[in-house]
Design a protein around this motif. Structure first.
Motif, PDB file in Angstrom:
ATOM      1  N   LYS A  71       0.955  -1.148   0.103  1.00  0.00           N
ATOM      2  CA  LYS A  71       0.091   0.008   0.067  1.00  0.00           C
ATOM      3  C   LYS A  71       0.799   1.245  -0.109  1.00  0.00           C
ATOM      4  CE  LYS A  71      -4.047  -2.090   0.947  1.00  0.00           C
ATOM      5  NZ  LYS A  71      -5.293  -2.242  -0.173  1.00  0.00           N
ATOM      6  N   LEU A  72       2.080   1.116   0.455  1.00  0.00           N
ATOM      7  CA  LEU A  72       2.979   2.374   0.546  1.00  0.00           C
ATOM      8  C   LEU A  72       3.392   3.069  -0.711  1.00  0.00           C
ATOM      9  CD1 LEU A  72       3.409   2.106   3.629  1.00  0.00           C
ATOM     10  CD2 LEU A  72       5.754   2.467   3.276  1.00  0.00           C
ATOM     11  N   GLY A  73       3.334   2.012  -1.809  1.00  0.00           N
ATOM     12  CA  GLY A  73       3.923   2.619  -3.196  1.00  0.00           C
ATOM     13  C   GLY A  73       5.432   3.205  -3.011  1.00  0.00           C
ATOM     14  N   ASN A  74       5.271   4.326  -3.489  1.00  0.00           N
ATOM     15  CA  ASN A  74       6.820   4.886  -3.173  1.00  0.00           C
ATOM     16  C   ASN A  74       7.009   6.336  -2.151  1.00  0.00           C
ATOM     17  OD1 ASN A  74       5.491   7.067  -4.683  1.00  0.00           O
ATOM     18  ND2 ASN A  74       7.155   7.728  -5.842  1.00  0.00           N
ATOM     19  N   ARG A  75       5.952   6.082  -1.554  1.00  0.00           N
ATOM     20  CA  ARG A  75       5.795   7.027  -0.200  1.00  0.00           C
ATOM     21  C   ARG A  75       6.955   6.805   0.864  1.00  0.00           C
ATOM     22  NH1 ARG A  75       0.586   5.118  -0.787  1.00  0.00           N
ATOM     23  NH2 ARG A  75      -1.043   6.730  -1.547  1.00  0.00           N
ATOM     24  N   LEU A  76       7.778   7.827   1.019  1.00  0.00           N
ATOM     25  CA  LEU A  76       8.910   7.699   2.209  1.00  0.00           C
ATOM     26  C   LEU A  76       8.427   8.409   3.446  1.00  0.00           C
ATOM     27  CD1 LEU A  76      11.683   8.917  -0.018  1.00  0.00           C
ATOM     28  CD2 LEU A  76      11.344   6.489   0.655  1.00  0.00           C
ATOM     29  N   TYR A  77       7.535   9.256   3.095  1.00  0.00           N
ATOM     30  CA  TYR A  77       7.039   9.952   4.568  1.00  0.00           C
ATOM     31  C   TYR A  77       5.611  10.607   4.174  1.00  0.00           C
ATOM     32  CZ  TYR A  77       6.638  13.030   8.531  1.00  0.00           C
ATOM     33  OH  TYR A  77       6.180  13.807   9.808  1.00  0.00           O
ATOM     34  N   GLY A  78       4.681  10.185   5.025  1.00  0.00           N
ATOM     35  CA  GLY A  78       3.376  10.934   4.878  1.00  0.00           C
ATOM     36  C   GLY A  78       2.334  10.306   3.763  1.00  0.00           C
ATOM     37  N   CYS A  79       1.188  10.717   3.595  1.00  0.00           N
ATOM     38  CA  CYS A  79       0.476  10.420   2.421  1.00  0.00           C
ATOM     39  C   CYS A  79      -0.543  11.305   2.015  1.00  0.00           C
ATOM     40  CB  CYS A  79      -0.458   9.197   3.029  1.00  0.00           C
ATOM     41  SG  CYS A  79      -1.526   8.484   1.560  1.00  0.00           S
ATOM     42  N   ASP A  80      -0.834  11.601   0.965  1.00  0.00           N
ATOM     43  CA  ASP A  80      -1.659  12.819   0.600  1.00  0.00           C
ATOM     44  C   ASP A  80      -2.721  12.451  -0.274  1.00  0.00           C
ATOM     45  OD1 ASP A  80      -0.231  15.102   1.173  1.00  0.00           O
ATOM     46  OD2 ASP A  80       1.378  14.808  -0.528  1.00  0.00           O
ATOM     47  N   THR A  81      -3.174  10.918  -0.328  1.00  0.00           N
ATOM     48  CA  THR A  81      -4.375  10.836  -1.049  1.00  0.00           C
ATOM     49  C   THR A  81      -5.729  11.348  -0.595  1.00  0.00           C
ATOM     50  OG1 THR A  81      -3.164   8.455  -1.489  1.00  0.00           O
ATOM     51  CG2 THR A  81      -5.689   8.667  -1.693  1.00  0.00           C
ATOM     52  N   CYS A  82      -5.830  11.205   0.826  1.00  0.00           N
ATOM     53  CA  CYS A  82      -7.152  11.996   1.239  1.00  0.00           C
ATOM     54  C   CYS A  82      -7.265  13.349   0.999  1.00  0.00           C
ATOM     55  CB  CYS A  82      -7.547  11.743   2.723  1.00  0.00           C
ATOM     56  SG  CYS A  82      -6.124  12.254   3.729  1.00  0.00           S
ATOM     57  N   GLN A  83      -6.246  14.120   0.650  1.00  0.00           N
ATOM     58  CA  GLN A  83      -6.014  15.457   0.442  1.00  0.00           C
ATOM     59  C   GLN A  83      -6.290  15.482  -1.256  1.00  0.00           C
ATOM     60  OE1 GLN A  83      -4.185  18.505   3.131  1.00  0.00           O
ATOM     61  NE2 GLN A  83      -2.382  17.168   2.802  1.00  0.00           N
ATOM     62  N   VAL A  84      -5.504  14.659  -1.726  1.00  0.00           N
ATOM     63  CA  VAL A  84      -5.427  15.181  -3.360  1.00  0.00           C
ATOM     64  C   VAL A  84      -6.856  14.754  -3.975  1.00  0.00           C
ATOM     65  CG1 VAL A  84      -4.759  14.065  -5.434  1.00  0.00           C
ATOM     66  CG2 VAL A  84      -3.145  14.492  -3.665  1.00  0.00           C
ATOM     67  N   VAL A  85      -7.612  13.883  -3.487  1.00  0.00           N
ATOM     68  CA  VAL A  85      -9.104  13.463  -3.855  1.00  0.00           C
ATOM     69  C   VAL A  85     -10.206  14.311  -3.609  1.00  0.00           C
ATOM     70  CG1 VAL A  85      -8.551  11.123  -4.335  1.00  0.00           C
ATOM     71  CG2 VAL A  85      -9.576  11.840  -2.288  1.00  0.00           C
TER      72      VAL A  85
END
Length: 383
Positions: free
Chosen positions: A232-246
């Motif tokens: 689920k991490l993909g290429n994320r090194l720190y944090g996640c923006d998915t819920c903001q981007v959508v």
């Protein structure tokens, strides 16, 4: 009597020093929040990063006796990077979330709050104040909502009409009585895009977060990541923006008011392979200025290994083999053991895992090696 003119003066001064939004709230106890936090504790949804007792987090006068007002501030940050480098085969890159772009926001907001405190002190010499940013006891979102900065969205972020949820929050408790602003209540309506898009289902329902499932939290942990979250991490090194981007409220929102918040593309979208061999000094020199470095090198390196597995980056195998055999940290060896089997099913991988197994003393690393060996044997038809 609440001081209306002083409030106007503070608002005017806040604009002069580059504060994008300012709001004023009473320092009354956060009764609803207290009940919600109790539920969070019962359900084990807390991350463990929370500071202070339940009382300190919901009753401002326990943090500052005779507290009357809480001043909430918001600074808008960029959502788009100029000329982002491309992640291509043989030169893969990871990503830090937008909230970690530019200088560490804690420092930026603390400087603004210090100026605001000094201004208030000059205007009212008897004033006592206490400021905090993110790591303080008070819940930034609850304060910002009460102060009319924005509403608390289903994505568990404060959403402002002007800047969407791309804002940093800070607050100052003071003993001076200032007129309060109107709270801003939910405007998400029936929209559920963030809840539906969350990669791990961490957004349980509108406005409730299971921190232990949240990728933003998981990227900051220091242990071997549970199997179910790795891909689920993909290429994320720190944090996640998915819920903001959508979020529809964030569409077209990209604010560049603060030069110190501008991202260095090579820092916030860095090459993955060099991260794996960084010394502590290299890490500090490269990432030390951004908020995403606060947990140190190990979580970022672990996440970089997972990202290379995500890309199935063959070119990374020699480095990963070296980590598997030589790195002194079980978390790194164990994650490397998982990653090499994700990247390739060639006999070379099997040999390295067998060799590593013979020498490995850590039970958790041996478990990862055994799982990878089992996977390779199944794929090759040996079992």
């Amino acid at each position: 009597m609440a001081n209306t003119q002083l409030k106007k003066d503070l608002i005017a001064y806040s604009k002069l020093i580059g504060i994008d939004k300012i709001g004023f709230a009473t320092a009354d106890p956060f009764v609803t929040l207290k009940s919600r936090l109790k539920d969070q504790q019962k359900l084990a949804y807390q991350s463990g990063f929370e500071k202070g007792t339940l009382t300190e987090r919901t009753e401002p006068d326990h943090l500052l006796p005779e507290a009357k007002t809480i001043i909430s501030i918001a600074l808008a940050y960029p959502s788009k990077m100029k000329n982002p480098p491309k992640s291509v085969k043989g030169d893969r890159r990871g990503i830090f979330c937008r909230a970690s772009w530019g200088e560490d926001y804690h420092h930026i907001l603390k400087r603004k709050l210090k100026l605001l405190e000094e201004y208030l002190q000059q205007a009212e010499p008897t004033a006592r104040s206490k400021s905090m940013v993110d790591t303080g006891e008070l819940a930034d979102r609850a304060v910002a909502e009460r102060a009319g900065i924005g509403w608390s969205g289903k994505n568990c972020a404060i959403i402002t009409p002007e800047f969407g949820s791309y804002v940093y929050l800070g607050e100052m408790i003071t003993t001076i009585d200032l007129p309060e602003d109107q709270p801003m209540f939910d405007q998400c309506g029936t929209c559920n895009k963030c809840v539906d898009a969350c990669p791990t289902g961490a957004l349980i329902q509108g406005g409730q977060l299971d921190s232990n499932k949240c990728i933003a939290f998981l990227t900051q942990t220091k242990e071997i990541l549970p199997d179910k979250y790795r891909k689920k991490l993909g290429n994320r090194l720190y944090g996640c923006d998915t819920c903001q981007v959508v979020c529809p409220e964030n569409k077209g929102k990209d604010t560049h008011h603060h030069p110190e918040m501008e991202p260095d593309p090579e820092v916030v979208k860095p090459r993955l392979l060099p991260i794996l061999t960084m010394s502590n000094r290299d890490f500090k020199e490269t990432f030390g200025q951004i908020s995403g470095s606060w947990r140190g090198k190990k979580p970022i390196q672990r996440n970089a290994i997972i990202a290379l597995a995500h890309y199935k980056e063959i070119e990374s195998l020699p480095t990963l083999f070296n980590l598997l055999h030589e790195d002194p940290r079980p978390v790194i060896r164990g994650t490397a053991a998982w990653a090499v089997a994700e990247i390739s099913q060639e006999e070379e991988v099997l040999k390295h895992l067998m060799t590593a197994k013979e020498r490995e003393r850590s039970p958790e690393v041996r478990e990862e090696i055994n799982k990878s060996l089992q996977k390779l044997k199944v794929q090759s038809g040996l079992v």
